[in-house]
Design a protein around this motif. Structure first.
Motif, mmCIF file in Angstrom:
data_model
loop_
_atom_site.group_PDB
_atom_site.id
_atom_site.type_symbol
_atom_site.label_atom_id
_atom_site.label_comp_id
_atom_site.label_asym_id
_atom_site.label_seq_id
_atom_site.Cartn_x
_atom_site.Cartn_y
_atom_site.Cartn_z
ATOM 1 N N GLY A 1 -7.143 12.580 49.051
ATOM 2 C CA GLY A 1 -5.944 13.303 48.366
ATOM 3 C C GLY A 1 -5.028 12.476 47.807
ATOM 4 O O GLY A 1 -4.770 11.368 48.288
ATOM 5 N N VAL A 2 -4.552 12.876 46.508
ATOM 6 C CA VAL A 2 -3.243 12.358 45.989
ATOM 7 C C VAL A 2 -2.320 13.165 45.494
ATOM 8 O O VAL A 2 -2.453 14.227 44.899
ATOM 9 C CB VAL A 2 -3.781 11.612 44.574
ATOM 10 N N LEU A 3 -1.023 13.000 46.291
ATOM 11 C CA LEU A 3 -0.156 14.000 46.466
ATOM 12 C C LEU A 3 0.893 13.809 45.240
ATOM 13 O O LEU A 3 1.982 13.863 45.652
ATOM 14 C CB LEU A 3 0.487 14.292 47.854
ATOM 15 N N GLU A 4 0.398 13.470 44.156
ATOM 16 C CA GLU A 4 1.511 12.948 43.011
ATOM 17 C C GLU A 4 1.466 14.058 42.209
ATOM 18 O O GLU A 4 0.238 14.428 41.567
ATOM 19 C CB GLU A 4 0.868 11.779 42.416
ATOM 20 N N ASN A 5 2.474 14.718 41.605
ATOM 21 C CA ASN A 5 2.576 15.816 40.332
ATOM 22 C C ASN A 5 3.702 15.292 39.621
ATOM 23 O O ASN A 5 4.032 16.176 38.970
ATOM 24 C CB ASN A 5 2.494 16.941 40.976
ATOM 25 N N PHE B 1 3.437 19.473 47.205
ATOM 26 C CA PHE B 1 2.261 20.274 47.784
ATOM 27 C C PHE B 1 1.431 19.400 48.635
ATOM 28 O O PHE B 1 1.711 18.245 48.807
ATOM 29 C CB PHE B 1 1.503 20.567 46.608
ATOM 30 N N GLN B 2 0.461 20.071 49.419
ATOM 31 C CA GLN B 2 -0.429 19.367 50.075
ATOM 32 C C GLN B 2 -1.817 19.944 50.152
ATOM 33 O O GLN B 2 -1.876 21.159 49.713
ATOM 34 C CB GLN B 2 0.128 19.273 51.882
ATOM 35 N N GLY C 1 -6.452 15.772 43.755
ATOM 36 C CA GLY C 1 -5.128 15.589 43.047
ATOM 37 C C GLY C 1 -4.243 16.528 42.844
ATOM 38 O O GLY C 1 -4.459 17.832 42.429
ATOM 39 N N GLY C 2 -2.996 16.072 42.533
ATOM 40 C CA GLY C 2 -1.917 16.666 41.819
ATOM 41 C C GLY C 2 -2.202 16.799 40.431
ATOM 42 O O GLY C 2 -3.352 17.202 39.879
ATOM 43 N N SER C 3 -1.456 16.148 39.546
ATOM 44 C CA SER C 3 -1.418 16.165 37.929
ATOM 45 C C SER C 3 -2.741 15.461 37.560
ATOM 46 O O SER C 3 -3.068 14.233 38.115
ATOM 47 C CB SER C 3 -0.241 15.766 37.617
ATOM 48 N N LYS D 1 -2.741 23.776 42.439
ATOM 49 C CA LYS D 1 -1.365 24.385 43.120
ATOM 50 C C LYS D 1 -1.444 25.440 44.080
ATOM 51 O O LYS D 1 -1.703 26.418 44.038
ATOM 52 C CB LYS D 1 -0.801 25.045 41.806
ATOM 53 N N PRO D 2 -1.340 25.017 45.471
ATOM 54 C CA PRO D 2 -1.343 26.130 46.316
ATOM 55 C C PRO D 2 -0.360 27.234 46.297
ATOM 56 O O PRO D 2 0.747 26.846 45.898
ATOM 57 C CB PRO D 2 -1.098 25.119 47.544
ATOM 58 N N SER D 3 -0.679 28.269 46.786
ATOM 59 C CA SER D 3 0.150 29.352 46.870
ATOM 60 C C SER D 3 0.102 30.231 48.090
ATOM 61 O O SER D 3 -0.988 30.034 49.014
ATOM 62 C CB SER D 3 0.113 30.436 45.545
#
Length: 388
Positions: A50-54, A65-66, A123-125, A279-281
């Protein structure tokens, strides 16, 4: 092996995992945990990171986000009858700067690919694809990228990199290692005419959403030729995903994106695979479950890989020769899998980096078209690129 920049899978996900059936996927993975550290990577085939970069998202307003929901969904699925061993290496957290995150991701990909492990990046972005591409600088001479996206993301390469302009950076930043860039599922109204013309003039490939919905198999040859596959979740139809993930009423549906993931897995050349723009919601089950199923199909594809692109022995293939507009086209059909290739005339005076690109994956339909005096589009673009 130095993976200091990876943080373990959260205890909450691991506790959830303990409650699953012993047959579930999560119970068969090698997981990076607080308790046991990085798992043993010997004989691992696929590693999830996982890459938590946005922060380079054009719409970024400081939100974190996670990936816990994706992991819970994925761990709960049941594996196929696979021999493939999968590890979950946890997450790369945001670095001091975005460049630090890129560097960590690049290092991780280099280490894994050198060990013949396929990194799967969550990933994020999507600008993280740029870091993924740069990892190949030290791995192979020329790179083919397939981007599953509604947009080309060429952007203005003179400006700082963003998730809607990273492809411009890939094309124009040295060292120049990009051979082919293909977009699957683009929607014309999201792309300026200048970008569409630029894709044409560079002889890059693009497959419109309608073309794919009509016949998903058209994307198999281009995925068979890819080294890096990058999927933007905004390419999905709004009705297939959760609230925050919705982008457009039109897009790829769940079956199509899973078929694409499986084609990417089956390809012998694909050595990294990424899913971006998550994008988690609050109502998140839909997106996390769809991403999990995409992962499942990718692993399924990898499990069924067949080495058939070695044409050194006559008994491995059939050869067909046709004449189109005074140009001799040579096709090969694998006896093992029935997959087709077409030969690109190798131009001696052209850069030697391209030597391994002389056989181009294609479809049976391309052969039938050639018999009817129609030059296959993929062959024409590759031939023009070799002639430039």
């Amino acid at each position: 092996m130095n993976f200091n920049f990876l943080s373990p899978v959260s205890d909450q996900v691991l506790a959830h995992n303990e409650l699953l059936s012993t047959q579930a996927l999560g119970r068969k993975l090698r997981i990076h945990s607080n308790q046991h550290g990085i798992p043993d990577l010997d004989d691992v085939d696929i590693a999830i990171i996982g890459v938590l970069e946005n922060r380079n998202d054009v719409d970024y307003i400081g939100e974190e986000f996670q990936l816990d929901e994706i992991r819970k969904s994925f761990y709960g699925l049941f594996p196929g009858s696979w021999n493939t061993i999968v590890a979950d290496l946890g997450d790369i957290n945001k670095g001091e700067s975005v460049e630090d995150t890129y560097f960590a991701l690049k290092e991780a990909i280099v280490i894994l690919v050198k060990k013949n492990i396929i990194p799967v990046i969550l990933g994020g972005s999507q600008d993280l694809t740029y870091a993924n591409y740069r990892a190949y600088d030290s791995l192979i001479p020329m790179v083919n990228i397939v981007n599953v996206d509604s947009k080309f993301n060429l952007g203005d390469s003179a400006k700082p990199i963003k998730n809607n302009s990273f492809v411009g950076k890939i094309i124009l930043d040295q060292p120049y290692n990009l051979f082919n860039y293909a977009t699957i599922g683009y929607q014309t109204y999201f792309n300026s005419q200048e970008e569409i013309d630029l894709m044409e003039s560079l002889y890059f490939e693009s497959y419109r959403l309608g073309q794919i919905s009509n016949d998903i198999t058209v994307v198999e040859p281009v995925l068979r030729d890819a080294n890096i596959v990058s999927i933007d979740l905004t390419s999905l139809k709004g009705s297939e995903v959760s609230l925050k993930q919705k982008y457009s009423p039109n897009g790829l549906d769940g079956k199509e994106i899973c078929a694409i993931a499986r084609y990417a897995g089956i390809s012998n050349k694909v050595t990294s695979f990424g899913i971006y723009e998550y994008k988690p919601s609050k109502d998140d089950e839909m997106t996390s479950m769809l991403v999990s199923q995409m992962l499942w199909y990718f692993i399924e594809g990898v499990n069924f890989r067949v080495k058939d692109d070695d044409f050194s022995e006559d008994r491995n293939y059939q050869k067909f020769i046709t004449l189109v507009e005074s140009q001799e086209l040579v096709f090969y059909k694998s006896n093992k899998t029935g997959r087709w290739w077409i030969e690109i005339p190798f131009l001696a005076e052209v850069n030697n980096k391209l030597k391994r690109h002389t056989l181009l994956p294609c479809m049976h339909q391309d052969y039938l078209d050639a018999c009817n005096n129609k030059v296959p589009d993929r062959w024409y673009k590759a031939f023009q690129k070799n002639s430039v």
